[in-house]
Design an enzyme around this catalytic site. Structure first.
Site, PDB file in Angstrom:
ATOM      1  N   PRO A  45      52.433   0.348 -37.721  1.00  0.00           N
ATOM      2  CG  PRO A  45      54.722   0.536 -37.961  1.00  0.00           C
ATOM      3  CD  PRO A  45      53.518  -0.053 -38.604  1.00  0.00           C
ATOM      4  CD  GLU A  46      47.414   4.692 -39.098  1.00  0.00           C
ATOM      5  OE1 GLU A  46      46.978   5.802 -38.772  1.00  0.00           O
ATOM      6  OE2 GLU A  46      46.745   3.854 -39.713  1.00  0.00           O
TER       7      GLU A  46
END
Length: 269
Positions: A2-3
């Site tokens: 997750p970015e």
DNA sequence: CTGGTCACCTGGAAGC
DNA sequence: TGCTTCCAGGTGACCA
């Protein structure tokens, strides 16, 4: 994985399935995430989700009298599965709705599930967050102003969530490539012109990744979540020793702040 | 305030 | 095959 783009796509993917629906059940199978899941979370049954929003990499579920704060850490993912689907080894938390479950899987347990009865923007984890890179708050002049007086490398500046949120390790390298800026450039020495380029590069990198992930939004329902097949075809990330897609020079890997940085020594100065 | 380092945790891949 | 080592998309806490 997750970015910001992954979190944004998750936000868009789950929102239509949650908003307006009532929490029928809560399952906490492993409370030891980055912080223990607080007891209040176990008694969310009966609340109706009013909105699902994102601030930085935090997801906020507005439950009327408070907000559920979710963070995916390094390895977390959220999926919607049919009620009754047996949990896997790292499926630590479920929010149950009529017929479906919002399920958090997080092998490394760096993620978080928290509850706040106060306005979330005042929460200690949210309060100090920097500007949203996809909003109008970020543009060349603003980035130029933000970087003044900072001696740290621009790569690390980009990843500092107290200045700009959501630019993680992959997209920091990718954005700097697009802007043709060397990752070790001191942030405070960026010219106004290069600041404009970098602000545009950050936005375009994030938007492209969101678009790529957005095409698989339906996977949030029922799938086994073989997600992550996002932006693959990075310009530089993970490509040490391979040829630059633009000029053919060998991509280099360096370490900054204990994180890998990839760049093209010829394109980025 | 800034800037640098450490810690948290598990699993997959590479090396021997 | 099996053991060891390294590496991984985040970020708060702590220290100088």
């Amino acid at each position: 994985m997750p970015e910001l783009p992954e979190v944004e796509v998750t936000c868009r993917g789950i929102a239509p399935h949650l908003v307006g629906r009532t929490i029928a059940a809560v399952a906490v199978r492993e409370a030891r995430l980055r912080w223990p899941i607080p007891p209040a979370v176990r008694s969310l049954t009966g609340r109706t989700v009013r909105a699902v929003t994102r601030r930085g990499k935090y997801l906020l579920l507005d439950c009327g009298d408070g907000h559920l704060i979710l963070h995916l850490g390094m390895s977390g993912s959220l999926r919607l599965v049919a009620a009754g689907t047996p949990p896997g080894k790292h499926d630590h938390f479920d929010l149950g709705f009529d017929g479906k479950l919002l399920r958090l899987r997080d092998p490394r347990r760096f993620g978080a599930v928290l509850w706040t009865a106060q306005p979330p923007e005042g929460h200690p984890l949210i309060r100090h967050l920097g500007i949203e890179p996809l909003s109008r708050d970020l543009d060349g002049p603003r980035l130029h102003a933000l970087t003044r007086g900072h001696r740290s490398a621009v790569k690390q500046f980009l990843m500092n969530g107290r200045r700009i949120v959501g630019v993680g390790n992959i997209y920091a390298s990718e954005s700097l490539f697009l802007a043709a800026i060397h990752p070790r450039t001191p942030a405070g020495r960026l010219s106004a012109k290069r600041s404009v380029r970098l602000a545009q590069a950050v936005k375009s990198t994030l938007r492209t990744a969101i678009r790529a992930g957005g095409s698989s939004l339906r996977d949030f329902v029922g799938s086994d979540g073989a997600h992550g097949c996002f932006q693959r075809r990075a310009w530089v990330y993970g490509r040490e020793g391979q040829e630059c897609r633009r000029c053919g020079a060998q991509i280099r890997r360096i370490v900054q702040g204990q994180r890998a940085t990839y760049y093209c020594p010829s394109c980025q100065r």
